[in-house]
Motif scaffolding. Structure first.
Motif, mmCIF file in Angstrom:
data_model
loop_
_atom_site.group_PDB
_atom_site.id
_atom_site.type_symbol
_atom_site.label_atom_id
_atom_site.label_comp_id
_atom_site.label_asym_id
_atom_site.label_seq_id
_atom_site.Cartn_x
_atom_site.Cartn_y
_atom_site.Cartn_z
ATOM 1 N N GLN A 59 5.037 3.732 1.232
ATOM 2 C CA GLN A 59 6.301 3.711 0.387
ATOM 3 C C GLN A 59 6.485 2.139 0.077
ATOM 4 O O GLN A 59 6.434 1.248 0.869
ATOM 5 N N THR A 60 6.857 1.940 -1.202
ATOM 6 C CA THR A 60 6.952 0.692 -1.843
ATOM 7 C C THR A 60 8.379 0.173 -1.678
ATOM 8 O O THR A 60 9.429 0.936 -1.151
ATOM 9 N N GLY A 64 10.093 0.350 2.010
ATOM 10 C CA GLY A 64 8.877 0.656 2.690
ATOM 11 C C GLY A 64 9.002 1.343 4.294
ATOM 12 O O GLY A 64 10.055 1.210 4.716
ATOM 13 N N GLN A 65 7.890 1.567 4.665
ATOM 14 C CA GLN A 65 8.107 2.316 6.011
ATOM 15 C C GLN A 65 6.721 1.777 6.880
ATOM 16 O O GLN A 65 5.805 1.617 6.617
ATOM 17 N N CYS A 129 8.926 7.111 11.410
ATOM 18 C CA CYS A 129 8.968 6.188 10.247
ATOM 19 C C CYS A 129 10.192 5.268 10.224
ATOM 20 O O CYS A 129 11.174 5.595 10.691
ATOM 21 N N SER A 130 9.978 4.067 9.861
ATOM 22 C CA SER A 130 11.231 3.265 9.960
ATOM 23 C C SER A 130 12.006 3.158 8.496
ATOM 24 O O SER A 130 13.273 2.717 8.468
ATOM 25 N N ASP A 131 11.948 4.184 7.741
ATOM 26 C CA ASP A 131 12.759 4.547 6.778
ATOM 27 C C ASP A 131 12.696 5.973 6.324
ATOM 28 O O ASP A 131 11.541 6.565 6.587
ATOM 29 N N ASN A 137 9.821 5.706 -4.328
ATOM 30 C CA ASN A 137 8.989 4.918 -3.843
ATOM 31 C C ASN A 137 7.604 5.226 -3.251
ATOM 32 O O ASN A 137 6.843 4.443 -2.662
ATOM 33 N N ASP A 138 7.374 6.551 -3.449
ATOM 34 C CA ASP A 138 6.241 7.195 -2.874
ATOM 35 C C ASP A 138 4.838 6.520 -3.732
ATOM 36 O O ASP A 138 5.049 6.644 -4.949
#
Length: 188
Positions: A59-60, A64-65, A129-131, A137-138
């Motif tokens: 993820q941008t 981001g993750q 995942c952190s988000d 954002n994929d």
């Protein structure tokens, strides 16, 4: 010494005749390993056929993750590809076998594309995942554009999603990820 941004995390298993117990995640333990992520989403995937390939995804920014990946059934080969612009290790990759048997986990920070191939039928993979998932954002890059030595028999064509058959090649990717001063190093 600068820590490797991608980390292989072997488990501590406490076993006896009944089986074993392991702590998969403990924030304080992970902080001592240099992993300061706050995880907010857990994902679980199942792949029926062997040589199912999922990736290479990310993820941008600003969504981001960081990911903490483990295989809870079967065996996979899990990879992380450095896609941080201006990184001296841009386009390089590391990989490790994760299995239900070995219990290893792979920590993949923001700025790395992630993917895996199943090495046997009926694999299940979970990851933190952190988000949360953000469709806008994929992103991803083509699984075969990096030079990864995927452990598949010669002539094997992996099973891919429709999405993964249409990803950009790494050479055509304009990275939004900044380099943080930590080059990718071999996993230990």
């Amino acid at each position: 010494m600068i820590e490797n941004p991608v980390r292989l995390v072997p488990p501590r298993r406490h076993g006896d005749a009944r089986g074993w117990f392991t702590e998969n995640y403990n924030r304080d333990t992970f902080v001592t390993l240099g992993i300061n992520s706050t995880f907010v989403q857990d994902n679980h995937s199942y792949s029926a056929p062997a040589f199912t390939l999922r990736g290479l995804h990310f993820q941008t920014p600003p969504r981001g993750q960081d990911k903490l990946v483990r295989c809870i059934r079967g065996r996979i080969y899990d990879v992380a590809v450095d896609v941080r612009r201006e990184s001296p290790t841009y386009g390089q990759w590391v990989g490790a076998e994760l299995s239900a048997e070995n219990g290893h986990q792979l920590f993949i920070p923001i700025g790395f594309a992630h993917g895996f191939v199943t090495l046997e039928p009926d694999c299940e993979v979970t990851y933190k995942c952190s988000d949360t998932y953000a469709p806008d954002n994929d992103g991803g890059i083509a699984w075969d554009s990096v030079g990864i030595d995927w452990p598949m028999p010669a002539g094997t064509v992996p099973k891919l999603s429709a999405k993964d058959t249409h990803q950009l090649a790494l050479a055509d990717f304009d990275s939004p990820f900044p380099y943080d001063g930590r080059p990718l190093a071999p996993l230990s």
